[in-house]
Design a protein around this motif. Structure first.
Motif, PDB file in Angstrom:
ATOM      1  N   GLY A 205      50.530  76.711 -98.871  1.00  0.00           N
ATOM      2  CA  GLY A 205      50.523  77.507-100.098  1.00  0.00           C
ATOM      3  C   GLY A 205      51.717  77.276-100.976  1.00  0.00           C
ATOM      4  N   SER A 206      52.522  76.291-100.660  1.00  0.00           N
ATOM      5  CA  SER A 206      53.732  76.002-101.439  1.00  0.00           C
ATOM      6  C   SER A 206      53.541  74.738-102.251  1.00  0.00           C
ATOM      7  N   THR A 207      53.926  74.802-103.519  1.00  0.00           N
ATOM      8  CA  THR A 207      53.880  73.639-104.410  1.00  0.00           C
ATOM      9  C   THR A 207      55.272  73.435-105.003  1.00  0.00           C
ATOM     10  N   TYR A 208      55.756  72.233-104.934  1.00  0.00           N
ATOM     11  CA  TYR A 208      57.115  71.949-105.427  1.00  0.00           C
ATOM     12  C   TYR A 208      57.161  70.529-105.972  1.00  0.00           C
ATOM     13  N   THR A 209      58.206  70.240-106.723  1.00  0.00           N
ATOM     14  CA  THR A 209      58.384  68.913-107.342  1.00  0.00           C
ATOM     15  C   THR A 209      59.509  68.170-106.635  1.00  0.00           C
ATOM     16  N   VAL A 329      62.336  75.353-100.066  1.00  0.00           N
ATOM     17  CA  VAL A 329      62.208  75.660-101.494  1.00  0.00           C
ATOM     18  C   VAL A 329      61.844  77.124-101.696  1.00  0.00           C
ATOM     19  N   GLU A 330      60.915  77.633-100.877  1.00  0.00           N
ATOM     20  CA  GLU A 330      60.514  79.039-101.004  1.00  0.00           C
ATOM     21  C   GLU A 330      61.678  79.973-100.692  1.00  0.00           C
ATOM     22  N   GLN A 331      62.476  79.619 -99.712  1.00  0.00           N
ATOM     23  CA  GLN A 331      63.636  80.446 -99.395  1.00  0.00           C
ATOM     24  C   GLN A 331      64.629  80.467-100.553  1.00  0.00           C
ATOM     25  N   HIS A 332      64.827  79.317-101.173  1.00  0.00           N
ATOM     26  CA  HIS A 332      65.730  79.262-102.331  1.00  0.00           C
ATOM     27  C   HIS A 332      65.176  80.083-103.487  1.00  0.00           C
ATOM     28  N   ARG A 333      63.878  80.030-103.698  1.00  0.00           N
ATOM     29  CA  ARG A 333      63.272  80.796-104.780  1.00  0.00           C
ATOM     30  C   ARG A 333      63.413  82.292-104.547  1.00  0.00           C
TER      31      ARG A 333
END
Length: 492
Positions: A205-209, A329-333
């Motif tokens: 469920g995670s999308t990142y660049t 990335v999700e943790q950083h967000r």
């Protein structure tokens, strides 16, 4: 030559304001119906707009000079001139606007962000707007102000969540090509990647660049190689991935020494070495590379790194790497999530603050320079071919306190005074100025005290003036009508 430009110098100019109009209303039976000159239109602004559909600064590299539309002049019958058209320049999200000295003016990190880089000049007032109770019909108007000319530097810092860094030919381009839809150039020689590449990765469920930059080499902080020039594209990332080649045949290189060299170069560049880091040991499809990766994994994990042996050929280990990157990335967000709307901070200018300064002119003996927004703007608005406009300028400067400030700084009549690039010989006109400094008092504009003394010597006395006035009157005619005398004072 690559068609990617991530840094360019832009020369922009706002549009000039339109001139005010000098006009007097005339119609039948109203030859002098009052001033009706309209105001000039404002010049257009030059604006930068972050657009998600733009990915490079290439257009500004080939067309670095941009100018907005000029305002139209005012016209009679109180008709104002049209405003100049604004010029909107679309730049990629992540563009940073700086001066040539490095001062940051704006950071257009989010699509839709807008910044006025060069405002247009204001239109000049027409004579209708300048009319007062004392100045019924001004014979002048104000000129439009020129647009602001600015030279700025545009730097593109890609908005990516993950940054891939490593030595040349470490497998960064191969990695981004298999975990995303990006199709960078891949070859078996160093510095294949000449420009940053961006890819979008979806893991659960995670999308990142992901951003891939040209390879780093030792000494990059001193300008060697290409990678340092593109590290600005990973400054905004949440996570860095050290892509380490385990199959290299270069002497003196191994995964541990490569990571030490990368950390050292990133540390010299800035604070990137403190970013969350994951290590990807590549090319484990080669038997010797797999053995080396297994040998150094324990040591790297002791240093606190998450280590993932991967192969872009067999896709081994890629899923684990993708999900680990997504979790980081999700943790950083979550840590940087904004829970409330940003507040707009307004800092109004101080009322009654210093509006101008008077400094000695180093290029003129005894001259002075007046600096300030209002005096310089008023100089630009003045038509020096119109004496009434020059007098209006003098009134404004005196009311602002420029004459008094010049006198306090020791300015003498006839000295050179420069305002906004215009130099003139200063002649004080206010009697209060003379009283403060003790210089010879000058009278009102258009008069000279040296001429007043000569006029006073030849001036007739008050009795003589009254007698002359009686002589100029038309004497009454003495006529008789029906026995009455007209024009004589008769007691009967």
């Amino acid at each position: 030559m690559a068609d990617f430009i991530d840094r360019t110098v832009l020369h922009v100019s706002g549009g000039n304001g339109g001139h005010g109009c000098v006009s007097v209303h005339r119609e039948k039976f109203k030859p002098l119906g009052g001033p009706d000159g309209g105001n000039g239109g404002n010049g257009g602004d030059v604006r930068l707009l972050a657009d998600a559909n733009v990915h490079t600064l290439l257009d500004f590299h080939y067309r670095p000079h941009q100018r907005a539309g000029n305002g139209k002049p005012g016209m009679g019958k109180h008709r104002a001139g049209a405003n100049g058209e604004h010029l909107t320049l679309r730049v990629p999200p992540g563009t940073v606007v700086t001066t040539k000295d490095g001062e940051v003016l704006a950071d257009l990190a989010v699509a839709g962000s807008e910044y006025v880089v060069s405002p247009g000049g204001r239109g000049g007032l027409g004579n209708a707007a300048l009319a007062t109770s004392r100045r019924k019909a001004p014979g002048f108007a104000l000129l439009g102000e020129p647009g602001e000319e600015t030279n700025v530097v545009l730097e593109l810092k890609s908005v990516a969540d993950v940054g891939l860094v490593g030595f040349p030919s470490a497998g960064k381009s191969s990695l981004i090509s298999v975990i995303s839809a990006a199709r960078p150039k891949i070859a078996d020689y160093p510095f294949t990647t000449l420009v940053p590449n961006l890819g979008v990765v979806q893991a659960g469920g995670s999308t990142y660049t992901v951003a891939d930059v040209p390879g780093l080499i030792p000494g990059a902080a001193q300008g060697r190689g290409l990678g340092l020039d593109f590290l600005r594209h990973v400054e905004r990332t949440s996570v860095l991935v050290h892509v380490v080649d385990c199959a290299t045949l270069e002497p003196g290189r191994d995964p541990v020494s490569d990571i030490d060299a990368l950390v050292r170069e990133l540390d010299e560049y800035g604070e990137l070495a403190q970013r969350a880091t994951i290590v990807a040991l590549t090319k484990i499809d080669v038997p010797d590379a797999r053995e080396l990766a297994e040998f150094v994994t324990a040591e790297l994990r002791e240093r606190g790194f998450q280590v993932f042996p991967i192969s872009a050929v067999t896709h081994e280990g890629l899923d684990a790497l993708k999900f680990a990157l997504g979790a980081a990335v999700e943790q950083h967000r979550l840590q940087h999530e904004v829970h409330e709307a940003p507040r707009v901070i307004i800092r109004p200018k101080t009322i009654g603050g210093q509006e101008f300064t008077v400094i000695p002119d180093p290029d003129s003996d005894g001259g002075f320079i007046v600096e300030g927004t209002k005096p310089v703007r008023w100089i630009r608005q003045t038509d020096f071919t119109n004496d009434e406009a020059v007098g209006f300028l003098a009134d404004r400067l005196a009311k602002l306190g420029v004459e008094a400030a010049l006198s306090r700084n020791g300015a003498l009549p006839g000295c050179d005074v420069t305002i906004g690039g215009v130099t003139f010989a200063w002649e004080p006109t206010a009697e209060s100025v003379a009283g403060e400094t003790g210089v010879v008092a000058f009278g009102h504009r258009g008069t000279d005290p040296r001429l007043e003394a000569a006029e006073t010597a030849d001036r007739p006395s008050a009795d003589e003036r009254r007698a002359a006035k009686r002589q100029r009157r038309m004497p009454y005619e003495i006529q008789e009508s029906d026995g009455y005398v007209i024009g004589e004072d008769d007691d009967n």
